[in-house]
Design a protein around this motif. Structure first.
Motif, short mmCIF file in Angstrom:
data_model
loop_
_atom_site.label_atom_id
_atom_site.label_comp_id
_atom_site.label_asym_id
_atom_site.label_seq_id
_atom_site.Cartn_x
_atom_site.Cartn_y
_atom_site.Cartn_z
N CYS A 1 -5.01 7.57 4.94
CA CYS A 1 -5.62 6.72 3.92
C CYS A 1 -6.83 7.45 3.38
CB CYS A 1 -6.03 5.38 4.52
SG CYS A 1 -6.79 4.28 3.32
N ARG B 1 2.63 1.76 -3.52
CA ARG B 1 1.73 2.22 -4.60
C ARG B 1 1.00 3.52 -4.26
NH1 ARG B 1 -0.44 -3.52 -6.99
NH2 ARG B 1 1.64 -4.30 -7.44
N HIS B 2 1.44 4.16 -3.18
CA HIS B 2 0.87 5.45 -2.74
C HIS B 2 -0.62 5.37 -2.41
CE1 HIS B 2 4.60 6.73 -4.75
NE2 HIS B 2 4.63 7.60 -3.76
N TRP B 3 -1.04 4.25 -1.83
CA TRP B 3 -2.42 4.11 -1.38
C TRP B 3 -2.56 4.63 0.05
CZ3 TRP B 3 -6.25 2.50 -4.64
CH2 TRP B 3 -5.85 1.88 -5.82
N ILE B 4 -1.47 4.56 0.83
CA ILE B 4 -1.45 5.08 2.19
C ILE B 4 -0.14 5.82 2.39
CG2 ILE B 4 -2.94 3.27 3.14
CD1 ILE B 4 -0.41 1.98 4.37
N ALA C 1 -8.13 1.15 -0.50
CA ALA C 1 -7.12 0.94 0.53
C ALA C 1 -7.76 0.87 1.91
CB ALA C 1 -6.08 2.05 0.48
N ARG C 2 -8.77 1.71 2.16
CA ARG C 2 -9.50 1.64 3.44
C ARG C 2 -10.14 0.27 3.62
NH1 ARG C 2 -10.58 7.29 2.99
NH2 ARG C 2 -12.43 6.99 1.73
N HIS D 1 -8.17 6.69 0.17
CA HIS D 1 -8.67 5.95 -0.98
C HIS D 1 -9.55 4.81 -0.48
CE1 HIS D 1 -8.73 3.55 -4.63
NE2 HIS D 1 -8.43 4.67 -5.26
N LEU E 1 0.82 -1.21 0.00
CA LEU E 1 0.00 0.00 0.00
C LEU E 1 0.86 1.27 0.00
CD1 LEU E 1 -2.82 -1.02 2.51
CD2 LEU E 1 -2.92 -1.00 0.02
N LEU F 1 0.05 10.76 -3.00
CA LEU F 1 -0.99 9.87 -2.47
C LEU F 1 -2.18 9.80 -3.41
CD1 LEU F 1 -1.23 8.28 0.21
CD2 LEU F 1 -2.56 10.18 1.09
N ARG F 2 -2.66 8.58 -3.66
CA ARG F 2 -3.85 8.39 -4.52
C ARG F 2 -5.08 8.86 -3.77
NH1 ARG F 2 -3.22 3.52 -8.41
NH2 ARG F 2 -0.98 3.24 -8.37
N ARG F 3 -5.91 9.55 -4.46
CA ARG F 3 -7.14 10.07 -3.84
C ARG F 3 -8.35 9.48 -4.50
NH1 ARG F 3 -5.00 13.57 -0.25
NH2 ARG F 3 -3.12 14.55 -0.92
#
Length: 121
Positions: A81, A68-71, A86-87, A83, A65, A119-121
């Motif tokens: 977090c 891959r910039h999910w968290i 990811a949550r 996304h 995570l 971070l992915r949003r």
């Protein structure tokens, strides 16, 4: 055939000096932890690639995570977090947030600031 990046053992040692356990799971057995770069290897010069401040020791599922910039983490050590996927993964793993919450060192924070920006949003 297993190929190791030159300096990976040194990097892992330097990260472990700063981060003795996974901040999310609290796992301390280093044989089960991944030395994860905060700023990707490919985006660094050799000094930053081997800097312990550019890494975290993480449980493998948490590493994925982060990688891959999910968290990410805020400066105080709280898990970020934003996304939904990811949550959901964290929820399924029984993870509500970081278990080892402590501020990052200034050198670590400079790498994390860049990580949070991606971070992915």
């Amino acid at each position: 055939m297993l190929r190791l990046r030159l300096g990976q053992g040194l990097f892992r040692h330097r990260v472990a000096e700063l981060e003795p356990a996974c901040r999310v799971t609290e796992l301390e057995q280093q044989q089960f932890l991944v030395a994860s770069h905060i700023k990707p290897w490919r985006d660094c010069d050799n000094r930053k690639r081997l800097s312990g401040a550019n890494g975290l020791l993480l449980s493998p599922h948490v590493d994925k995570l982060i990688d891959r910039h999910w968290i990410s983490f805020d400066a105080g050590g709280e898990l970020i977090c934003e996304h939904e996927a990811a949550r959901e993964a964290l929820r399924c793993w029984g993870i509500a947030g970081a278990n080892l919450i402590r501020p990052f060192r200034r050198e670590q924070e400079s790498f994390l600031w860049v990580h949070r920006e991606a971070l992915r949003r």
